[in-house]
Design an enzyme around this catalytic site. Structure first.
Site, PDB file in Angstrom:
ATOM      1  NE  ARG A  30       1.222  -5.570   9.371  1.00 50.88           N
ATOM      2  CZ  ARG A  30       0.309  -4.921   8.654  1.00 50.88           C
ATOM      3  NH1 ARG A  30       0.654  -4.050   7.734  1.00 50.88           N
ATOM      4  NH2 ARG A  30      -0.970  -5.147   8.865  1.00 50.88           N
ATOM      5  CG  ASP A  55      -7.575  -5.545   5.026  1.00 49.56           C
ATOM      6  OD1 ASP A  55      -6.979  -5.805   6.077  1.00 49.56           O
ATOM      7  OD2 ASP A  55      -7.629  -4.396   4.542  1.00 49.56           O
ATOM      8  CD  GLU A 114      -9.679  -1.303   8.451  1.00 47.66           C
ATOM      9  OE1 GLU A 114      -8.684  -1.796   9.006  1.00 47.66           O
ATOM     10  OE2 GLU A 114      -9.653  -0.829   7.304  1.00 47.66           O
ATOM     11  CD  GLU A 125      -2.978  -1.214   2.246  1.00 45.85           C
ATOM     12  OE1 GLU A 125      -2.707  -0.696   3.346  1.00 45.85           O
ATOM     13  OE2 GLU A 125      -4.072  -1.748   1.978  1.00 45.85           O
TER      14      GLU A 125
HETATM   15  C1  GCU Z   1      -6.065  -2.204   6.104  1.00 41.66           C
HETATM   16  C2  GCU Z   1      -6.356  -0.847   6.679  1.00 41.66           C
HETATM   17  C3  GCU Z   1      -5.203   0.097   6.539  1.00 41.66           C
HETATM   18  C4  GCU Z   1      -3.926  -0.549   7.062  1.00 41.66           C
HETATM   19  C5  GCU Z   1      -3.708  -1.884   6.396  1.00 41.66           C
HETATM   20  C6  GCU Z   1      -2.543  -2.669   6.969  1.00 41.66           C
HETATM   21  O1  GCU Z   1      -6.024  -2.147   4.708  1.00 41.66           O
HETATM   22  O2  GCU Z   1      -7.498  -0.322   6.060  1.00 41.66           O
HETATM   23  O3  GCU Z   1      -5.508   1.273   7.252  1.00 41.66           O
HETATM   24  O4  GCU Z   1      -2.849   0.278   6.872  1.00 41.66           O
HETATM   25  O5  GCU Z   1      -4.830  -2.692   6.551  1.00 41.66           O
HETATM   26  O6  GCU Z   1      -2.807  -3.671   7.630  1.00 41.66           O
HETATM   27  O7  GCU Z   1      -1.399  -2.330   6.764  1.00 41.66           O
END
Ligand code: GCU
Length: 655
Positions: free
Chosen positions: A307, A353, A381, A274
């Site tokens: 991770r 997720d 979440e 991400e």
């Molecule tokens: C989810 C979450 C994010 C977070 C990500 C992660 O996608 O919405 O806010 O950063 O998980 O686990 O890194």
């Protein structure tokens, strides 16, 4: 013989599961604490406070009701032995941590700790790594706020752009964590922004203060670090893990951390995920990246939590060949055997997720030569954001009990660690929803012993938290089944998402359908679900070993609750339960809504039996939960009615 005073609870802060009443049975006794060391001093402080409150005494000689003894042996030992002979209950341990865990074991037993006669019984954690990750930012992030996916206010660690001057709240938090056996905490968000990156370097003196607050409870601190730190903080021209200068930068930076915090736990890294930087930028793989940090940490006994949440977050929704669920397995399993000993690969429990229902990640079964930790979200979440009651321990228990090879080891036996994203903030109740405290408590208890039954864990939490025994039955009614209620209210049969994009609260069936995120349900006029079969779909089922690869592959054997995760089926498809998919959608959404309404009524009868402010907060939140469940029911049912044209066979109102 030193005693560390119990951290006073800051004004207005809820005591969670350690109100004075929770320590009544112990506090009314004659107690002796033997041994030395910082954690023994913590135990002595607890006993001194409890006996002062409840009329017992902390003594150094003579007959006692409770002897807490730290005898020489393994000073890091976390285990303890309890026995009861005659009229004395005794707890012995070789390490201060073990004694602390033994103390809280006695606290949880309450009066039962002081009756009968029992043979010695040893209690040891089922795994050494029991960790909470905080997604806290030092600064308030413009989109995510101070705590990413935090639903309980701001950070308890940071305020006004720095670590808080007053860490009284953190001390009270550390005590709660110590009482449930959590032994590691990561202090900052996995998405490491500019200020937070500096916790590793010039802000380190503040981390030293935080470490000092956690240490007396047996909790080691960790930092999330940015893989780009050698460039952004060190001014180097590259982050290449094979570059000598980069290796030296990590080695010297890490040595400085250990010089300041000798028991520092290590790093948590979200890399190439991400938008976070990682080894791909230099053409290296994740083993190169993880080992770079592992080698900097190894001389000091530190661990890198790397991770596995790596996927293409810029997918074209038209592209049917990419499947986000496959990504972690595709990226990481070829690297099995390539990670250093002090790398722990941190794998989200499901392949997507943290949804209310997902199959267990196939990575867990596929990397026998790598140390793994399973990651959960205590922060809610996707499960109601601490506005809704959702007791998640049954979900985690199911995941930990899953046997990836059919028979053979369960996830709990394969994983070296259990990690979860914390749900705590500076809210007076810690967790926003007062009943969400049970998830924090339950996570610690399950991390210690995954074989505990979720209802038994809840029972412990209720007994400690509320003084009135009459609340026990109604609270079980409100909470035991709340995860399944939440599932009924939201996305059906394991398909996931259907939430509002961005903040992820409330229904939006097509919210993610045409986005880049890889989380689609593919509903059309004929059917719904994701074809992940080997025969006709993305082949994801092939990432599982037998028997699951075949059980999931066939619509006849796939468990109902995961059907739409693995298959695209017609609305008229008959589930193993005997009902059709479309009728299941209608039935569960009406039922889920009714269950929430019933929950609100059950809770309403607790007025005067729980503290007023708890009662009022939960009452207010249940009204919001019911509003939201109504929205989920009507939007999901209406959506599928309009798509399919199939009416509800019971003729209920759909819009
Ligand atoms: C989810 C979450 C994010 C977070 C990500 C992660 O996608 O919405 O806010 O950063 O998980 O686990 O890194």
């Amino acid at each position: 013989m030193s005693a560390t005073p119990v951290a006073p609870l800051p004004d207005g802060v809820d005591p969670a599961w350690l109100p004075p009443s929770a320590l009544r049975a112990l506090g009314a006794r004659r107690v002796r604490v033997s041994g030395e060391g910082p954690l023994v001093a913590t135990v002595r402080g607890e006993v001194a406070a409890a006996t002062a409150e409840h009329g017992g005494s902390l003594v150094t000689e003579g007959p006692v009701d409770l002897a807490l003894v730290c005898a020489p042996g393994d000073p890091d030992g976390e285990a303890f032995v309890v026995r009861r002979d005659g009229t004395t209950t005794s707890v012995t341990a070789t390490g201060g941590a073990g004694l602390l865990h033994g103390l809280h074991h006695v606290v949880r037993l309450g009066e039962a700790a002081f009756s009968g006669r029992w043979e010695p019984r040893r209690h040891a954690p089922r795994r050494a790594i029991r960790m909470l990750d905080h997604w806290d930012n030092v600064d308030v992030h413009p989109v995510m706020g101070q705590v990413e996916r935090g639903y309980a206010g701001g950070s308890i660690f940071y305020a006004d752009g720095a670590v808080r001057a007053d860490l009284g709240r953190v001390a009270a938090y550390a005590r709660l964590l110590g009482s449930i056996g959590i032994n590691r905490v990561c202090l900052n968000n996995v998405n490491v922004h500019r200020t937070e990156a500096r916790l590793l370097t010039d802000l380190l003196p503040d981390v030293v203060r935080l470490a000092g607050v956690f240490r007396p409870q047996g909790v080691r601190v960790h930092l999330s670090v940015s893989f780009a730190a050698p460039m952004t903080l060190g001014g180097l021209p590259t982050t290449d893990p094979l570059d000598r200068g980069v290796q030296e930068w990590w080695a010297s930076t890490t040595a400085a951390v250990y010089a300041a915090i000798p028991d520092f736990g290590g790093y948590v890294v979200k890399a190439d995920s991400e938008g976070q930087p990682g080894p791909f930028a230099s053409g290296r793989d994740h083993a190169d990246g993880a080992n770079l940090l592992a080698r900097a940490l190894a001389p000091f006994g530190g661990t890198v939590f790397w991770r596995a949440f790596v996927y293409d977050h810029r997918q074209d929704w038209r592209d049917r060949s990419t499947d986000r669920a496959r990504a972690a397995h595709d990226h990481f399993t070829p690297l099995d055997g390539g990670f250093d000993e002090n790398v722990v690969l941190q794998v989200k429990f499901g392949p997507v997720d943290f949804q209310v229902r997902e199959p267990v990640s196939p990575v867990v079964a596929a990397m026998p030569r790598t140390r793994l930790a399973v990651e959960f979200q205590v922060t809610q979440e996707y499960t109601g954001q601490q506005k809704h009651v959702c007791y998640l321990v049954p979900q985690w228990s199911e995941v930990l009990g899953f046997r990836p090879h059919g028979d053979g080891d369960a996830v709990a036996e394969i994983a070296h660690g259990v990690v979860a994203v914390s749900n705590v903030g500076d809210d007076p109740f810690w967790t926003g929803h007062p009943l969400a405290q049970a998830n924090l408590f339950g996570f610690g208890r399950l991390a210690w012993d995954d074989r505990l039954a979720p209802e038994a864990v809840l029972d412990e939490w209720i007994g400690l938290t509320f003084a009135d025994p009459a609340v026990r039955a109604p609270l079980h009614e409100v909470m035991d089944g709340s995860w399944l209620t939440y599932e009924r209210c939201t996305a059906p049969l394991g398909v996931g998402f259907m939430v509002r994009p961005g903040h992820h609260y409330g229904p939006d069936v097509d919210g993610y359908e045409y986005t880049q995120w890889g989380t689609y349900h593919f509903a059309d006029r004929d059917g719904v679900g994701v074809d992940r079969t080997r025969a006709t779909g993305t082949g994801f089922t092939g990432q599982y070993p037998a028997p699951w690869r075949d059980l999931y592959e066939s619509v006849r054997t796939c468990p109902d609750e995961l059907l739409l995760f693995f298959h695209h089926v017609p609305y008229g498809h008959v589930l193993r339960s005997g009902t059709t998919v479309i009728q299941h959608v209608y039935d569960t959404h009406f039922a889920g809504h009714e269950e929430v309404a019933r929950t609100a009524r059950t809770w309403g009868a607790l007025r005067g039996r729980v503290p007023d402010r708890t009662f009022d907060r939960v009452t207010e939140l249940l009204a919001e939960q019911l509003r939201c469940a109504t929205e989920w029911r009507d939007q999901v049912n209406t959506y599928f009615w309009r798509k399919s044209g199939v009416p509800d066979e019971r003729g209920r109102r759909i819009w």
